[in-house]
Design a protein around this motif. Structure first.
Motif, mmCIF file in Angstrom:
data_model
loop_
_atom_site.group_PDB
_atom_site.id
_atom_site.type_symbol
_atom_site.label_atom_id
_atom_site.label_comp_id
_atom_site.label_asym_id
_atom_site.label_seq_id
_atom_site.Cartn_x
_atom_site.Cartn_y
_atom_site.Cartn_z
ATOM 1 N N GLU A 181 18.056 77.627 -9.095
ATOM 2 C CA GLU A 181 17.868 77.336 -11.368
ATOM 3 C C GLU A 181 18.470 77.685 -11.616
ATOM 4 O O GLU A 181 18.955 77.334 -12.642
ATOM 5 N N LYS A 182 19.161 79.149 -11.562
ATOM 6 C CA LYS A 182 20.066 79.710 -12.286
ATOM 7 C C LYS A 182 21.079 78.960 -12.924
ATOM 8 O O LYS A 182 22.443 78.402 -13.603
ATOM 9 N N LEU A 183 22.014 78.821 -11.520
ATOM 10 C CA LEU A 183 23.414 78.591 -11.115
ATOM 11 C C LEU A 183 22.439 76.740 -11.444
ATOM 12 O O LEU A 183 24.076 76.973 -12.827
ATOM 13 N N HIS A 184 21.675 75.969 -11.618
ATOM 14 C CA HIS A 184 21.882 74.711 -12.491
ATOM 15 C C HIS A 184 21.915 74.879 -13.540
ATOM 16 O O HIS A 184 22.374 73.947 -14.553
ATOM 17 N N SER A 185 21.088 76.301 -14.187
ATOM 18 C CA SER A 185 21.006 76.132 -16.018
ATOM 19 C C SER A 185 21.994 76.741 -16.124
ATOM 20 O O SER A 185 23.059 75.990 -17.390
ATOM 21 N N GLU A 186 22.899 77.303 -15.569
ATOM 22 C CA GLU A 186 24.434 77.608 -16.692
ATOM 23 C C GLU A 186 25.369 76.630 -16.493
ATOM 24 O O GLU A 186 26.397 76.757 -17.100
#
Length: 126
Positions: free
Chosen positions: A111-116
């Motif tokens: 999720e963190k990667l996707h949002s970044e």
């Protein structure tokens, strides 16, 4: 092109991780273990194929784009966690808390990667 590939691979991994959770819950409910060569190995091989591509793209993204609070070590840990739970999901005797903890860690990084990726305007070929 790399950005689109990373987004696609991240979505595929999210799907696989959700599937692993369902597989694990079903295995715990039924106590049933699947055959290694006909069920487990093909699934694990499929996940590992996507995971290899994702790992390379995610590391490249981190090196070139320098997102806040996301590091190569986290990608490496996520790769190892996914490799482990892709097999462990099929075994009802797998520790519930350990499995769920790894699952939570994986979700967080994906999720963190996707949002970044979505929050920042990065060139297609980062």
């Amino acid at each position: 092109m790399d950005k689109m590939q990373l987004v696609s691979a991240t979505k595929k991994l999210k799907h696989y991780v959700m599937e692993m959770d369902h597989i694990y819950e079903h295995a715990r409910e039924t106590g049933e273990e699947k055959d290694f060569y006909t069920v487990i190995k093909p699934f694990v091989d499929e996940v590992h194929f996507v995971l290899e591509e994702w790992g390379e793209l995610a590391k490249k993204f981190i090196v070139t784009s320098h997102p806040k609070h996301l590091y190569i070590q986290q990608i490496d840990a996520t790769i190892e966690n996914i490799k482990e739970i892709s097999v462990q999901a099929f075994f009802p005797k797998t520790s519930y808390s350990r499995f769920k903890h790894r699952l939570h860690s994986i979700h967080y990084i994906l999720e963190k990667l996707h949002s970044e990726i979505n929050e920042n305007e990065f060139p297609q070929n980062f």
